[in-house]
Scaffold this active site. Structure first.
Site, mmCIF file in Angstrom:
data_model
loop_
_atom_site.group_PDB
_atom_site.id
_atom_site.type_symbol
_atom_site.label_atom_id
_atom_site.label_comp_id
_atom_site.label_asym_id
_atom_site.label_seq_id
_atom_site.Cartn_x
_atom_site.Cartn_y
_atom_site.Cartn_z
ATOM 1 N N GLY A 38 0.817 -1.204 0.000
ATOM 2 C CA GLY A 38 0.000 0.000 0.000
ATOM 3 C C GLY A 38 0.853 1.257 0.000
ATOM 4 O O GLY A 38 2.089 1.193 0.069
ATOM 5 N N ASP A 39 0.214 2.402 -0.110
ATOM 6 C CA ASP A 39 0.895 3.713 -0.094
ATOM 7 C C ASP A 39 1.873 3.871 -1.252
ATOM 8 O O ASP A 39 2.860 4.600 -1.134
ATOM 9 C CB ASP A 39 1.638 3.929 1.239
ATOM 10 C CG ASP A 39 0.741 3.712 2.437
ATOM 11 O OD1 ASP A 39 -0.333 4.326 2.472
ATOM 12 O OD2 ASP A 39 1.107 2.930 3.333
ATOM 13 N N GLY A 47 1.160 5.215 -4.152
ATOM 14 C CA GLY A 47 0.797 6.344 -5.006
ATOM 15 C C GLY A 47 -0.302 5.993 -5.991
ATOM 16 O O GLY A 47 -0.394 6.587 -7.062
ATOM 17 N N HIS A 81 -5.683 7.900 0.163
ATOM 18 C CA HIS A 81 -4.825 8.326 -0.928
ATOM 19 C C HIS A 81 -4.844 9.842 -1.027
ATOM 20 O O HIS A 81 -5.854 10.488 -0.782
ATOM 21 C CB HIS A 81 -5.191 7.658 -2.264
ATOM 22 C CG HIS A 81 -6.639 7.693 -2.613
ATOM 23 N ND1 HIS A 81 -7.462 6.604 -2.469
ATOM 24 C CD2 HIS A 81 -7.415 8.678 -3.103
ATOM 25 C CE1 HIS A 81 -8.678 6.916 -2.860
ATOM 26 N NE2 HIS A 81 -8.680 8.182 -3.249
ATOM 27 N N ARG A 98 -22.693 -14.101 6.690
ATOM 28 C CA ARG A 98 -24.042 -13.868 6.171
ATOM 29 C C ARG A 98 -24.953 -13.151 7.170
ATOM 30 O O ARG A 98 -26.170 -13.334 7.163
ATOM 31 C CB ARG A 98 -24.678 -15.179 5.689
ATOM 32 C CG ARG A 98 -23.856 -15.898 4.626
ATOM 33 C CD ARG A 98 -24.586 -17.105 4.071
ATOM 34 N NE ARG A 98 -24.803 -18.136 5.067
ATOM 35 C CZ ARG A 98 -23.905 -19.037 5.436
ATOM 36 N NH1 ARG A 98 -22.698 -19.041 4.870
ATOM 37 N NH2 ARG A 98 -24.191 -19.937 6.347
ATOM 38 N N GLY A 137 -1.503 8.375 10.234
ATOM 39 C CA GLY A 137 -0.480 9.344 10.615
ATOM 40 C C GLY A 137 0.773 8.679 11.154
ATOM 41 O O GLY A 137 1.745 9.351 11.515
#
EC number: 6.3.4.4
Length: 430
Positions: A12-13, A15, A41, A142, A301
């Site tokens: 992840g991260d 771009g 994002h 479910r 953060g």
């Protein structure tokens, strides 16, 4: 019916939002297909930063349709706040469409997420405490509540009451925690549903109709391949399938309608939270990359862990997502380093070399990265607009990444702005 899937190829991260925003200029429909507001994002438009967590990047183009697909778990409160945030900044959400089959994150999901993570002690996974995992658990069991259910007062009341009875017993008996009040949740979240009602529809119909009409559709993934619940570093993963195959399940579009898969990566590697990270840096170089690259999570953060580019990870991503193209971001962050390294393989303690990513974390812990070292560059490359304008060392680095991964690089980026994304090959054929 041209369609392009954008997937993160690391943890992840990478771009993705920036590349999705860039590719959106030639798309007519942009869709999210998995994850929730645990993903963030950042998009830079005319020097102004926008941070989104649920709404697709295409929302900045009012003439395009932005879709939240059925595979996304939606926190209605967060979504309404995001719509308001955009409105405050002059961006309309009128083009937003939300799947009536998407599942809803409710307060008991977030509470359970927190309690489960706390109970793990020093074995925490590093969840964002957004309720994503528990919402997907209910979906699989479910007992989940979908957007369609949220809009129907009688059905929502019945299912919420039933679910809350079960969750409250769990909170009190298993975690010695206070129960949640039904009325407060019911009134608040039913009202959220009414506010979102105008955006809700069968998004599978919208997407398939668009593709059948020859319109260009862009599918935007969240997180990355290495966080995929099946193909990632399990159990340090998310609860959905960010891989390209997740598109068909999470959007209601068949695999025969997918044209290209663009893998997004950084020129180095980063990850948030716990879990294996073979090329992680703990020295001054790692600190420099983190600070220059502003490597702090959009959602949490938290400072991200950083390391060298790992071609073993990237080849795994290529294989399991069927990458046809690569977008290489943040090359500028490596400027100023005397040398740069790329992991080309792993070495086990017995001296054996492997070029695939092990499923076993125990086996992975026995591996050390084997590096290929290349000359660095000192020049400021943020204004470079072609491969030829890059310093020779940076140019060689880009080419070597493409060779090791075995995928054509279609764009490279030398900064966060739209104008700093440079095209080598159009994935749309235009």
């Amino acid at each position: 019916m041209p369609s392009v899937v954008v997937v993160g190829t690391q943890w992840g991260d990478e771009g993705k939002g920036k590349i999705t925003d860039f590719l959106s200029s030639n798309a007519e429909v942009i869709a999210r297909y998995q994850g929730g507001d645990n993903a963030g994002h950042t998009i830079v438009i005319d020097g102004k930063k926008f941070k989104l967590h649920l709404i697709p990047s295409g929302i900045f183009f009012p003439e395009k349709i932005s879709v939240i697909g059925n595979g996304v778990v939606v926190n209605p409160k967060s979504l309404i706040e995001e719509i308001a945030y955009l409105a405050e900044n002059g961006v309309s959400a009128n083009s937003l469409r939300i799947s009536d089959r998407a599942h809803v994150i409710l307060p008991y999901h977030k509470k359970l997420d927190f309690l489960q993570e706390e109970a793990k002690g020093d074995k925490k996974i590093g969840t964002t405490i957004k309720g994503i995992g528990p919402a997907y658990m209910d979906k699989a069991a479910r007992v989940g509540i979908r957007i369609a259910d949220l809009l129907d007062k009688e059905i929502f009341e019945e299912r919420l009451r039933t679910n809350l009875e079960v969750k409250n017993r769990e909170f009190v008996k298993m975690y010695d925690s206070e129960p949640l009040e039904f009325e407060e949740i019911f009134e608040e979240y039913y009202e959220y549903g009414q506010q979102l009602k105008k955006y809700v529809t069968d998004t599978s119909v919208i997407l398939n109709d668009a593709l059948d009409a020859g319109k260009r559709v862009l599918f935007e993934g969240a997180q990355g391949v290495m966080l995929d619940i099946d193909q990632g570093t399990y159990p340090f993963v998310t609860s959905s399938n960010p891989v390209a195959g997740g598109v068909t399940i999470g959007s209601g579009v068949g695999p025969s309608k997918i044209s290209k898969v663009v893998g997004v990566c950084k020129a180095y590697t980063s990850r948030v939270g716990d879990g294996p990270f073979p090329t992680e840096l703990f020295d001054e170089v790692g600190h420099q990359i983190r600070e220059v690259g502003h490597e702090y999570g959009t959602t949490t953060g938290r400072p991200r862990r950083v390391g060298w580019f790992d071609s073993v990870v990237m080849r795994h991503a290529k294989r399991v997502s069927g990458l046809t193209n690569l977008s290489l971001n943040s090359i500028d962050v490596l400027s100023g380093l005397e040398t740069v390294k790329i992991c080309v393989a792993y070495e086990r303690s017995n001296g054996e070399q492997i070029t695939h990513y092990p499923a076993s974390l125990k086996e992975l812990a026995d591996c050390k990265p084997i590096y290929e070292e290349l000359p660095g560059w000192s020049e400021d490359i943020t204004s470079c607009r072609t491969l030829e304008e890059l310093p020779e060392a940076a140019r060689n680095y880009v080419r070597r990444v493409g060779e090791l991964v075995g995928v054509r690089i279609s764009t490279f980026s030398v900064g966060p702005g739209r104008e700093q994304t440079n095209v080598l090959e159009s994935v749309w054929g235009v």
